[in-house]
Design a protein around this motif. Structure first.
Motif, PDB file in Angstrom:
ATOM      1  N   MET A 193       0.840  -1.196   0.000  1.00  0.00           N
ATOM      2  CA  MET A 193       0.000   0.000   0.000  1.00  0.00           C
ATOM      3  C   MET A 193       0.876   1.246   0.000  1.00  0.00           C
ATOM      4  SD  MET A 193      -2.887   1.250   2.749  1.00  0.00           S
ATOM      5  CE  MET A 193      -4.117   0.088   2.143  1.00  0.00           C
ATOM      6  N   LEU A 194       0.480   2.258  -0.762  1.00  0.00           N
ATOM      7  CA  LEU A 194       1.255   3.496  -0.804  1.00  0.00           C
ATOM      8  C   LEU A 194       1.144   4.231   0.526  1.00  0.00           C
ATOM      9  CD1 LEU A 194       0.440   4.825  -4.391  1.00  0.00           C
ATOM     10  CD2 LEU A 194       2.256   3.275  -3.641  1.00  0.00           C
ATOM     11  N   ALA A 195       2.222   4.918   0.887  1.00  0.00           N
ATOM     12  CA  ALA A 195       2.281   5.580   2.192  1.00  0.00           C
ATOM     13  C   ALA A 195       1.170   6.616   2.352  1.00  0.00           C
ATOM     14  CB  ALA A 195       3.650   6.231   2.380  1.00  0.00           C
ATOM     15  N   GLY A 196       0.875   7.366   1.307  1.00  0.00           N
ATOM     16  CA  GLY A 196      -0.195   8.361   1.381  1.00  0.00           C
ATOM     17  C   GLY A 196      -1.538   7.722   1.684  1.00  0.00           C
ATOM     18  N   GLN A 197      -1.786   6.563   1.093  1.00  0.00           N
ATOM     19  CA  GLN A 197      -3.029   5.836   1.361  1.00  0.00           C
ATOM     20  C   GLN A 197      -3.049   5.307   2.794  1.00  0.00           C
ATOM     21  OE1 GLN A 197      -2.641   2.935  -1.768  1.00  0.00           O
ATOM     22  NE2 GLN A 197      -3.890   4.119  -3.215  1.00  0.00           N
ATOM     23  N   ALA A 198      -1.886   4.906   3.292  1.00  0.00           N
ATOM     24  CA  ALA A 198      -1.803   4.383   4.655  1.00  0.00           C
ATOM     25  C   ALA A 198      -2.105   5.480   5.678  1.00  0.00           C
ATOM     26  CB  ALA A 198      -0.409   3.797   4.902  1.00  0.00           C
ATOM     27  N   PHE A 199      -1.571   6.684   5.473  1.00  0.00           N
ATOM     28  CA  PHE A 199      -1.881   7.793   6.376  1.00  0.00           C
ATOM     29  C   PHE A 199      -3.366   8.136   6.310  1.00  0.00           C
ATOM     30  CE2 PHE A 199       2.747   8.912   6.331  1.00  0.00           C
ATOM     31  CZ  PHE A 199       2.926   8.926   7.708  1.00  0.00           C
ATOM     32  N   ASP A 200      -3.937   8.037   5.117  1.00  0.00           N
ATOM     33  CA  ASP A 200      -5.363   8.308   4.968  1.00  0.00           C
ATOM     34  C   ASP A 200      -6.194   7.302   5.759  1.00  0.00           C
ATOM     35  OD1 ASP A 200      -7.616   9.724   3.675  1.00  0.00           O
ATOM     36  OD2 ASP A 200      -7.943   7.803   2.669  1.00  0.00           O
ATOM     37  N   LEU A 201      -5.763   6.039   5.762  1.00  0.00           N
ATOM     38  CA  LEU A 201      -6.489   5.019   6.525  1.00  0.00           C
ATOM     39  C   LEU A 201      -6.437   5.299   8.026  1.00  0.00           C
ATOM     40  CD1 LEU A 201      -5.770   1.529   4.900  1.00  0.00           C
ATOM     41  CD2 LEU A 201      -7.957   2.709   5.102  1.00  0.00           C
ATOM     42  N   LEU A 202      -5.265   5.716   8.521  1.00  0.00           N
ATOM     43  CA  LEU A 202      -5.162   6.062   9.933  1.00  0.00           C
ATOM     44  C   LEU A 202      -6.129   7.186  10.278  1.00  0.00           C
ATOM     45  CD1 LEU A 202      -1.334   6.041  10.820  1.00  0.00           C
ATOM     46  CD2 LEU A 202      -2.993   4.198  11.051  1.00  0.00           C
ATOM     47  N   PHE A 203      -6.212   8.165   9.383  1.00  0.00           N
ATOM     48  CA  PHE A 203      -7.115   9.297   9.610  1.00  0.00           C
ATOM     49  C   PHE A 203      -8.570   8.845   9.596  1.00  0.00           C
ATOM     50  CE2 PHE A 203      -9.884  12.649   8.049  1.00  0.00           C
ATOM     51  CZ  PHE A 203      -9.552  13.713   8.875  1.00  0.00           C
ATOM     52  N   GLU A 204      -8.952   8.083   8.585  1.00  0.00           N
ATOM     53  CA  GLU A 204     -10.348   7.674   8.437  1.00  0.00           C
ATOM     54  C   GLU A 204     -10.785   6.745   9.567  1.00  0.00           C
ATOM     55  OE1 GLU A 204     -12.542   8.792   6.470  1.00  0.00           O
ATOM     56  OE2 GLU A 204     -11.294   9.989   5.123  1.00  0.00           O
ATOM     57  N   ASP A 205      -9.889   5.861  10.000  1.00  0.00           N
ATOM     58  CA  ASP A 205     -10.242   4.908  11.065  1.00  0.00           C
ATOM     59  C   ASP A 205     -10.040   5.491  12.460  1.00  0.00           C
ATOM     60  OD1 ASP A 205     -10.369   3.252   8.793  1.00  0.00           O
ATOM     61  OD2 ASP A 205      -9.864   1.498   9.995  1.00  0.00           O
ATOM     62  N   LYS A 206      -9.447   6.700  12.528  1.00  0.00           N
ATOM     63  CA  LYS A 206      -9.193   7.375  13.806  1.00  0.00           C
ATOM     64  C   LYS A 206      -8.438   6.460  14.779  1.00  0.00           C
ATOM     65  CE  LYS A 206     -10.847  11.496  13.090  1.00  0.00           C
ATOM     66  NZ  LYS A 206     -10.719  11.501  11.639  1.00  0.00           N
ATOM     67  N   VAL A 207      -7.352   5.860  14.268  1.00  0.00           N
ATOM     68  CA  VAL A 207      -6.484   5.018  15.087  1.00  0.00           C
ATOM     69  C   VAL A 207      -5.061   5.573  15.000  1.00  0.00           C
ATOM     70  CG1 VAL A 207      -7.886   2.942  14.883  1.00  0.00           C
ATOM     71  CG2 VAL A 207      -6.119   3.400  13.170  1.00  0.00           C
ATOM     72  N   ASP A 208      -4.217   5.182  15.957  1.00  0.00           N
ATOM     73  CA  ASP A 208      -2.861   5.728  15.971  1.00  0.00           C
ATOM     74  C   ASP A 208      -1.821   4.785  15.402  1.00  0.00           C
ATOM     75  OD1 ASP A 208      -2.867   3.892  18.007  1.00  0.00           O
ATOM     76  OD2 ASP A 208      -1.869   5.170  19.476  1.00  0.00           O
ATOM     77  N   GLY A 209      -2.249   3.606  14.951  1.00  0.00           N
ATOM     78  CA  GLY A 209      -1.274   2.693  14.392  1.00  0.00           C
ATOM     79  C   GLY A 209      -1.912   1.519  13.682  1.00  0.00           C
ATOM     80  N   ALA A 210      -1.112   0.810  12.913  1.00  0.00           N
ATOM     81  CA  ALA A 210      -1.599  -0.332  12.145  1.00  0.00           C
ATOM     82  C   ALA A 210      -0.482  -1.349  11.983  1.00  0.00           C
ATOM     83  CB  ALA A 210      -2.090   0.116  10.766  1.00  0.00           C
ATOM     84  N   ALA A 211      -0.884  -2.576  11.697  1.00  0.00           N
ATOM     85  CA  ALA A 211       0.078  -3.650  11.431  1.00  0.00           C
ATOM     86  C   ALA A 211       0.362  -3.713   9.936  1.00  0.00           C
ATOM     87  CB  ALA A 211      -0.488  -4.978  11.918  1.00  0.00           C
ATOM     88  N   ILE A 212       1.622  -3.849   9.591  1.00  0.00           N
ATOM     89  CA  ILE A 212       1.993  -4.079   8.191  1.00  0.00           C
ATOM     90  C   ILE A 212       2.167  -5.580   8.008  1.00  0.00           C
ATOM     91  CG2 ILE A 212       3.664  -3.591   6.373  1.00  0.00           C
ATOM     92  CD1 ILE A 212       4.438  -1.070   7.889  1.00  0.00           C
ATOM     93  N   VAL A 213       1.418  -6.143   7.078  1.00  0.00           N
ATOM     94  CA  VAL A 213       1.420  -7.594   6.892  1.00  0.00           C
ATOM     95  C   VAL A 213       1.707  -7.950   5.436  1.00  0.00           C
ATOM     96  CG1 VAL A 213      -0.201  -7.969   8.794  1.00  0.00           C
ATOM     97  CG2 VAL A 213      -1.073  -7.643   6.473  1.00  0.00           C
ATOM     98  N   ASP A 214       2.152  -9.205   5.239  1.00  0.00           N
ATOM     99  CA  ASP A 214       2.343  -9.685   3.872  1.00  0.00           C
ATOM    100  C   ASP A 214       1.074 -10.387   3.411  1.00  0.00           C
ATOM    101  OD1 ASP A 214       2.300 -12.231   5.024  1.00  0.00           O
ATOM    102  OD2 ASP A 214       4.453 -12.585   4.771  1.00  0.00           O
ATOM    103  N   ALA A 215       1.130 -10.975   2.219  1.00  0.00           N
ATOM    104  CA  ALA A 215      -0.057 -11.593   1.634  1.00  0.00           C
ATOM    105  C   ALA A 215      -0.573 -12.778   2.448  1.00  0.00           C
ATOM    106  CB  ALA A 215       0.247 -12.031   0.208  1.00  0.00           C
ATOM    107  N   LYS A 216       0.276 -13.366   3.285  1.00  0.00           N
ATOM    108  CA  LYS A 216      -0.131 -14.498   4.109  1.00  0.00           C
ATOM    109  C   LYS A 216      -0.540 -14.088   5.522  1.00  0.00           C
ATOM    110  CE  LYS A 216       2.681 -17.900   1.607  1.00  0.00           C
ATOM    111  NZ  LYS A 216       3.744 -18.932   1.716  1.00  0.00           N
ATOM    112  N   GLY A 217      -0.620 -12.781   5.753  1.00  0.00           N
ATOM    113  CA  GLY A 217      -1.042 -12.305   7.063  1.00  0.00           C
ATOM    114  C   GLY A 217       0.051 -12.306   8.102  1.00  0.00           C
ATOM    115  N   ARG A 218       1.306 -12.479   7.672  1.00  0.00           N
ATOM    116  CA  ARG A 218       2.419 -12.482   8.611  1.00  0.00           C
ATOM    117  C   ARG A 218       2.847 -11.048   8.921  1.00  0.00           C
ATOM    118  NH1 ARG A 218       5.844 -16.927   5.297  1.00  0.00           N
ATOM    119  NH2 ARG A 218       5.452 -15.276   3.771  1.00  0.00           N
ATOM    120  N   LEU A 219       3.149 -10.798  10.169  1.00  0.00           N
ATOM    121  CA  LEU A 219       3.511  -9.465  10.618  1.00  0.00           C
ATOM    122  C   LEU A 219       4.901  -9.085  10.118  1.00  0.00           C
ATOM    123  CD1 LEU A 219       2.700  -7.052  12.454  1.00  0.00           C
ATOM    124  CD2 LEU A 219       3.839  -8.271  14.329  1.00  0.00           C
ATOM    125  N   LEU A 220       4.972  -7.927   9.464  1.00  0.00           N
ATOM    126  CA  LEU A 220       6.244  -7.443   8.936  1.00  0.00           C
ATOM    127  C   LEU A 220       6.744  -6.199   9.661  1.00  0.00           C
ATOM    128  CD1 LEU A 220       5.588  -7.738   5.098  1.00  0.00           C
ATOM    129  CD2 LEU A 220       6.811  -9.348   6.561  1.00  0.00           C
TER     130      LEU A 220
END
Length: 308
Positions: A193-220
């Protein structure tokens, strides 16, 4: 600091002022400072909260990393390859003044009331932080510029040193699921996901953080609102990069702090304090698949319930 005070009969009467350290002193900036300048200041200090003063030197309000995040989300609309479009959006971000962006994150257009009396007790902050407040400016009335910024990590550091006031040993040694600390609802972001889209998601979801995962759901990795600190008009085009590359280029892509389902409440508190984070990700140690999260806010809610 508290050597002469006696809170042994009720630890929750411990006043917030006893937690102060020099590092908590609020940073004060003029309302004319540019966003580029305050973003750099936040990165170098480091801090995610600054007090803003008007031309007469009077406290006006505060600006936080969340307000910068609200401005950075414009990066999601940049047209790749369009120098003119990217330049215009970069300038719109960096050349605005701090006074212009007050309340950018809030739906109402104004920031919440930050101020808290130094005489307030530790316990009085539990519910507010658990309910979503990220910062409090602790100061006497009219003395905001000499205030201290209180965050969840400061309360949890106190809790770690004063756990006998929080709950019984059997409660603190409960596993995270039994204690109600584990959350299975959280924001996942794919590494592409592009960084600009990721910041937008934080704003829209009103959360302070998120997990970055790969296609198999593994934490990166871990992505946080604080990762906006240091962003400027000069680096605004980086928001077109995948979030993994964006963080890696800024030296921020670190393996996140993790625990397992067998971890205890107090072990999570220790991890939050020792690593200076606001969330501990719960993983399956065999597969590294992400199971859930233990947040500082949820931990304070657990403590609130223990001490009720």
């Amino acid at each position: 600091m508290a050597a002469t005070a006696d809170y042994s009969r009720d630890g929750f009467k411990f006043p917030i002022s006893e937690l102060f350290t020099p590092a908590m002193k609020v940073e004060v900036v003029p309302e004319t400072m540019t966003v580029d300048e305050v973003s750099e200041l936040m990165e170098n200090r480091p801090t995610s909260f600054v007090a803003v003063v008007d031309s007469a030197g009077k406290y006006r309000d505060a600006v936080t990393a969340f307000d910068l995040c609200a401005r950075a989300r414009a990066g999601k609309d940049m047209v790749p390859g369009s120098t003119a479009d990217i330049g215009a959006k970069a300038n719109a971000f960096g050349e605005r003044t701090v006074g212009d962006i007050i309340g950018s994150y809030a739906l109402s257009g104004t920031n919440p009331e930050w101020r808290l009396s130094p005489a307030a007790t530790v316990r009085s902050t539990f519910f507010e932080f658990a309910a979503g407040m990220h910062y409090r400016l602790v100061c006497e009335p009219g003395d905001e510029l000499n205030g201290h910024v209180l965050e969840k990590k400061h309360i949890l550091r106190w809790a770690l040193a004063n756990k006998t006031f929080i709950g019984r040993d059997e409660e603190l040694n409960n596993d995270i699921n039994s204690a109600g600390l584990l959350s299975s609802s959280f924001l996942r972001i794919n590494e592409e996901m592009l960084a600009g889209q990721a910041f937008d998601l934080l704003f829209e979801d009103k959360v302070d953080g998120a997990a970055i995962v790969d296609a198999k759901g593994r934490l990166l990795g871990n992505f946080s609102v604080s990762d906006v600190r240091g962003l400027s008009s000069r680096s605004f085009a980086d928001l077109l990069r995948p979030i993994g590359d964006f963080l890696r280029s800024r030296g921020r892509l670190r393996y996140p702090v993790t625990c397992t389902l067998q971890s205890t409440v107090m072990q999570v508190n220790e991890l939050i304090v020792d690593h200076g984070v606001t969330r501990v990700w719960v993983v399956d140690p065999a597969t590294l698949r992400l199971i859930g999260v233990c947040s500082a806010a949820k931990l304070l809610l657990v403590y609130q319930n223990m001490s009720a």
